[in-house]
Design a protein around this motif. Structure first.
Motif, PDB file in Angstrom:
ATOM      1  N   LYS A 303      -2.681  11.463  -2.768  1.00 37.85           N
ATOM      2  CA  LYS A 303      -3.401  11.283  -1.517  1.00 37.85           C
ATOM      3  C   LYS A 303      -4.641  10.431  -1.767  1.00 37.85           C
ATOM      4  CE  LYS A 303      -1.779  15.301   0.969  1.00 37.85           C
ATOM      5  NZ  LYS A 303      -2.145  16.426   1.835  1.00 37.85           N
ATOM      6  N   LYS A 304      -4.920   9.551  -0.889  1.00 38.50           N
ATOM      7  CA  LYS A 304      -6.011   8.604  -1.060  1.00 38.50           C
ATOM      8  C   LYS A 304      -7.131   8.882  -0.066  1.00 38.50           C
ATOM      9  CE  LYS A 304      -2.759   4.974  -2.378  1.00 38.50           C
ATOM     10  NZ  LYS A 304      -3.061   4.898  -3.783  1.00 38.50           N
ATOM     11  N   ASN A 305      -8.328   8.523  -0.454  1.00 41.26           N
ATOM     12  CA  ASN A 305      -9.462   8.596   0.456  1.00 41.26           C
ATOM     13  C   ASN A 305      -9.622   7.229   1.107  1.00 41.26           C
ATOM     14  OD1 ASN A 305     -10.205  11.270  -0.194  1.00 41.26           O
ATOM     15  ND2 ASN A 305     -11.129  10.559  -2.096  1.00 41.26           N
ATOM     16  N   PHE A 306      -9.343   7.159   2.384  1.00 37.56           N
ATOM     17  CA  PHE A 306      -9.378   5.878   3.071  1.00 37.56           C
ATOM     18  C   PHE A 306     -10.775   5.570   3.599  1.00 37.56           C
ATOM     19  CE2 PHE A 306      -4.992   7.249   3.319  1.00 37.56           C
ATOM     20  CZ  PHE A 306      -4.318   6.092   2.980  1.00 37.56           C
ATOM     21  N   ALA A 307     -11.209   4.339   3.360  1.00 37.89           N
ATOM     22  CA  ALA A 307     -12.476   3.851   3.906  1.00 37.89           C
ATOM     23  C   ALA A 307     -12.191   2.465   4.470  1.00 37.89           C
ATOM     24  CB  ALA A 307     -13.546   3.799   2.815  1.00 37.89           C
ATOM     25  N   GLY A 342      -5.187 -11.876   6.260  1.00 41.67           N
ATOM     26  CA  GLY A 342      -6.283 -11.551   5.343  1.00 41.67           C
ATOM     27  C   GLY A 342      -6.450 -10.048   5.170  1.00 41.67           C
ATOM     28  N   ILE A 343      -6.331  -9.328   6.278  1.00 39.60           N
ATOM     29  CA  ILE A 343      -6.464  -7.861   6.228  1.00 39.60           C
ATOM     30  C   ILE A 343      -5.333  -7.245   5.412  1.00 39.60           C
ATOM     31  CG2 ILE A 343      -6.311  -5.761   7.626  1.00 39.60           C
ATOM     32  CD1 ILE A 343      -7.856  -7.293   9.811  1.00 39.60           C
ATOM     33  N   LEU A 344      -4.109  -7.737   5.625  1.00 43.93           N
ATOM     34  CA  LEU A 344      -2.972  -7.212   4.864  1.00 43.93           C
ATOM     35  C   LEU A 344      -3.150  -7.462   3.368  1.00 43.93           C
ATOM     36  CD1 LEU A 344      -0.017  -8.246   7.212  1.00 43.93           C
ATOM     37  CD2 LEU A 344      -0.687  -5.909   6.633  1.00 43.93           C
ATOM     38  N   MET A 345      -3.675  -8.619   3.028  1.00 45.13           N
ATOM     39  CA  MET A 345      -3.929  -8.929   1.619  1.00 45.13           C
ATOM     40  C   MET A 345      -4.971  -7.980   1.037  1.00 45.13           C
ATOM     41  SD  MET A 345      -5.071 -12.540  -0.135  1.00 45.13           S
ATOM     42  CE  MET A 345      -3.638 -13.365   0.572  1.00 45.13           C
ATOM     43  N   ASP A 346      -6.045  -7.729   1.804  1.00 43.12           N
ATOM     44  CA  ASP A 346      -7.087  -6.799   1.340  1.00 43.12           C
ATOM     45  C   ASP A 346      -6.545  -5.383   1.184  1.00 43.12           C
ATOM     46  OD1 ASP A 346      -8.960  -8.806   1.266  1.00 43.12           O
ATOM     47  OD2 ASP A 346      -9.795  -8.358   3.259  1.00 43.12           O
ATOM     48  N   LEU A 347      -5.735  -4.930   2.167  1.00 44.20           N
ATOM     49  CA  LEU A 347      -5.151  -3.592   2.099  1.00 44.20           C
ATOM     50  C   LEU A 347      -4.202  -3.460   0.910  1.00 44.20           C
ATOM     51  CD1 LEU A 347      -4.367  -2.923   5.884  1.00 44.20           C
ATOM     52  CD2 LEU A 347      -6.181  -1.874   4.505  1.00 44.20           C
ATOM     53  N   GLU A 348      -3.505  -4.564   0.598  1.00 40.63           N
ATOM     54  CA  GLU A 348      -2.603  -4.538  -0.550  1.00 40.63           C
ATOM     55  C   GLU A 348      -3.394  -4.445  -1.854  1.00 40.63           C
ATOM     56  OE1 GLU A 348       1.429  -6.866  -2.076  1.00 40.63           O
ATOM     57  OE2 GLU A 348       0.199  -7.731  -0.475  1.00 40.63           O
ATOM     58  N   ILE A 349      -4.489  -5.166  -1.940  1.00 47.91           N
ATOM     59  CA  ILE A 349      -5.348  -5.118  -3.131  1.00 47.91           C
ATOM     60  C   ILE A 349      -5.935  -3.725  -3.318  1.00 47.91           C
ATOM     61  CG2 ILE A 349      -7.534  -5.954  -4.118  1.00 47.91           C
ATOM     62  CD1 ILE A 349      -6.878  -8.696  -2.818  1.00 47.91           C
ATOM     63  N   LYS A 350      -6.304  -3.085  -2.225  1.00 44.66           N
ATOM     64  CA  LYS A 350      -6.871  -1.732  -2.293  1.00 44.66           C
ATOM     65  C   LYS A 350      -5.816  -0.669  -2.589  1.00 44.66           C
ATOM     66  CE  LYS A 350     -10.683  -2.653   0.967  1.00 44.66           C
ATOM     67  NZ  LYS A 350     -11.230  -2.348   2.300  1.00 44.66           N
ATOM     68  N   GLY A 351      -4.551  -1.065  -2.510  1.00 45.87           N
ATOM     69  CA  GLY A 351      -3.480  -0.114  -2.804  1.00 45.87           C
ATOM     70  C   GLY A 351      -3.000   0.678  -1.623  1.00 45.87           C
ATOM     71  N   TYR A 352      -3.455   0.338  -0.409  1.00 46.74           N
ATOM     72  CA  TYR A 352      -3.069   1.077   0.784  1.00 46.74           C
ATOM     73  C   TYR A 352      -1.737   0.596   1.359  1.00 46.74           C
ATOM     74  CZ  TYR A 352      -7.995   2.561   0.825  1.00 46.74           C
ATOM     75  OH  TYR A 352      -9.221   3.069   0.499  1.00 46.74           O
ATOM     76  N   VAL A 353      -1.394  -0.657   1.048  1.00 44.18           N
ATOM     77  CA  VAL A 353      -0.215  -1.289   1.635  1.00 44.18           C
ATOM     78  C   VAL A 353       0.564  -2.003   0.533  1.00 44.18           C
ATOM     79  CG1 VAL A 353       0.506  -3.216   3.112  1.00 44.18           C
ATOM     80  CG2 VAL A 353      -1.132  -1.546   3.969  1.00 44.18           C
ATOM     81  N   LYS A 354       1.888  -2.056   0.703  1.00 41.13           N
ATOM     82  CA  LYS A 354       2.737  -2.812  -0.214  1.00 41.13           C
ATOM     83  C   LYS A 354       3.599  -3.788   0.579  1.00 41.13           C
ATOM     84  CE  LYS A 354       3.193   0.101  -4.316  1.00 41.13           C
ATOM     85  NZ  LYS A 354       4.168   0.755  -5.228  1.00 41.13           N
ATOM     86  N   GLU A 355       4.012  -4.857  -0.091  1.00 39.24           N
ATOM     87  CA  GLU A 355       4.890  -5.845   0.523  1.00 39.24           C
ATOM     88  C   GLU A 355       6.288  -5.655  -0.055  1.00 39.24           C
ATOM     89  OE1 GLU A 355       4.849 -10.618   1.668  1.00 39.24           O
ATOM     90  OE2 GLU A 355       3.675  -9.898  -0.035  1.00 39.24           O
ATOM     91  N   ALA A 356       7.205  -5.148   0.763  1.00 38.65           N
ATOM     92  CA  ALA A 356       8.563  -4.871   0.294  1.00 38.65           C
ATOM     93  C   ALA A 356       9.305  -6.161  -0.028  1.00 38.65           C
ATOM     94  CB  ALA A 356       9.324  -4.079   1.347  1.00 38.65           C
ATOM     95  N   SER A 357       9.148  -7.145   0.822  1.00 40.18           N
ATOM     96  CA  SER A 357       9.683  -8.495   0.629  1.00 40.18           C
ATOM     97  C   SER A 357       8.751  -9.422   1.401  1.00 40.18           C
ATOM     98  CB  SER A 357      11.130  -8.584   1.133  1.00 40.18           C
ATOM     99  OG  SER A 357      11.207  -8.233   2.497  1.00 40.18           O
ATOM    100  N   LYS A 358       8.987 -10.690   1.347  1.00 39.39           N
ATOM    101  CA  LYS A 358       8.045 -11.622   1.968  1.00 39.39           C
ATOM    102  C   LYS A 358       7.806 -11.285   3.437  1.00 39.39           C
ATOM    103  CE  LYS A 358       6.977 -16.534   2.446  1.00 39.39           C
ATOM    104  NZ  LYS A 358       5.621 -16.343   1.891  1.00 39.39           N
TER     105      LYS A 358
END
Length: 366
Positions: A303-307, A342-358
């Motif tokens: 579980k993650k602490n979201f900010a 840009g937001i999706l890239m930031d969320l991916e860097i933070k580990g909140y989101v993943k890109e399953a395919s392009k």
């Protein structure tokens, strides 16, 4: 490791129950090996006697023992203390088991995690998280080391600092599938790989249903993460129910083929996996029955602490555990494309989101 027990365990035509009954008669495998046809037929019947005599003629005891030793394996029989007590109490279990590494501990709870080889990102995340929280709570994870849910759950268990055991549908000297070699080697170090099939046995399709009865037999609880309507995971669940084990199924969308099996299990009365608390409740009940001390903490590090900023929260709220196309996200969040990317890239860097395919995104472990 006794070469006579190894020979006896591999006699063709005599089932596991027959072999166990033969040694229960008070005769050891070595004694059976040296008995005459007359002695064998008098004690076990003519049919059994003929199979023993044929097996003795065809056997090279020292060569078979060398093969097991060369594979860095052991052969543990029904009579030995290392043979799993959970299996000894069940009908139709193997007379002997090959193992590389260790056998599951008898004083710890075990959870089997099984599911689809072609698991979705949703299934992979759930399998990993269940495996990890089991590892963190000193719960042994049993699975089949297959692609998808099996191997991922076992990797999660090791990531959580726990032990895991792989039950194979081939010899313990063979890694199947070959792509799981790294997990296979790590499981041997951190737990063990187990099989009823002799060294060198290929992974034939007919071996896997019998393998599944051992997976469920070794476990206290069987968790099915994703499964098609006709799958090995449902066979494992059926064995679990016959063996008196608890079955928990992870629900999925009714439109997904990989969720058909789990949804069917739920409709038949299996408990619905609603999150770690489902497993915690079952584990606590088992621990109390066994008079085991301690409690389980299933909150876990998964579980993650979201900010999140307001805009990040809007984009994140459009996503779920199933991959969603960028076009759908843009339609739902009503923000400019450049800002969303840009937001999706930031969320991916933070580990909140993943890109399953392009351009297909999903939530990483809610």
């Amino acid at each position: 490791m006794d070469k006579y027990s190894l020979w006896f365990g591999n006699i063709l035509g005599i089932g596991n129950a027959g072999k166990i009954n033969m040694v229960k008669s008070g005769r050891s495998p070595e004694e059976i090996y040296h008995m005459t046809w007359e002695e064998l037929s008098l004690l076990f019947g003519e049919e059994q006697a003929e199979k023993v005599i044929l097996a003795r003629k065809e056997a090279d005891l020292d060569k078979e023992l060398e093969k097991v030793c060369a594979a860095k394996a052991r052969f543990i029989t029904y009579e030995e203390k290392d043979y799993p007590a959970r299996l000894r109490e069940l009908c139709g279990m193997p007379y002997g088991l090959y193992v590389r590494g260790q056998m599951p501990r008898q004083d710890l709870i075990s959870v089997a995690i099984v599911g689809a080889r072609s698991a979705t990102p949703y299934g992979k995340e759930i399998a990993h998280d269940i495996g990890k929280i089991c590892g963190e709570n000193n719960i042994q994870v049993i699975s089949g080391l297959a692609r998808g849910v099996d191997g991922i759950s076992q990797s999660g268990a090791m990531e959580g600092g726990g032990t895991t055991f792989g039950v194979l549908g081939c010899g313990v000297d063979i890694c199947y599938p070959p792509g799981n070699l790294q997990v296979y080697m790590e499981v041997i170090k951190r737990g063990g790989v187990i099989s009823e099939f002799p060294i060198g046995t290929k992974p034939l399709p007919g071996h896997f249903p019998s393998r599944n009865r051992i997976i469920s037999g070794l476990a206290d609880i069987v968790v099915v993460v994703e499964a098609k309507k006709k799958s090995g995971s449902l066979i494992t669940a059926d064995f679990a129910l016959e063996q008196g084990r608890d079955v928990i199924a992870v629900p999925g969308r009714i439109t997904d083929m990989t969720s058909e099996g789990c949804n069917h299990l739920i409709s038949q009365g299996a408990e619905i996996y609603m999150g770690p608390e489902t497993l915690e409740r079952r584990l606590q009940s088992i621990a109390e029955v066994r008079n085991m001390k301690g409690t389980f903490n299933m909150e876990s590090t998964v579980k993650k602490n979201f900010a999140l900023t307001r805009e990040e929260a809007i984009v994140f709220g459009c996503l779920g555990l199933r991959p969603k196309r960028l076009e759908e996200v843009l339609t739902e969040c009503n923000l400019p494309m450049g800002e969303v990317m840009g937001i999706l890239m930031d969320l991916e860097i933070k580990g909140y989101v993943k890109e399953a395919s392009k351009n297909n995104y999903y939530v990483n472990r809610l």
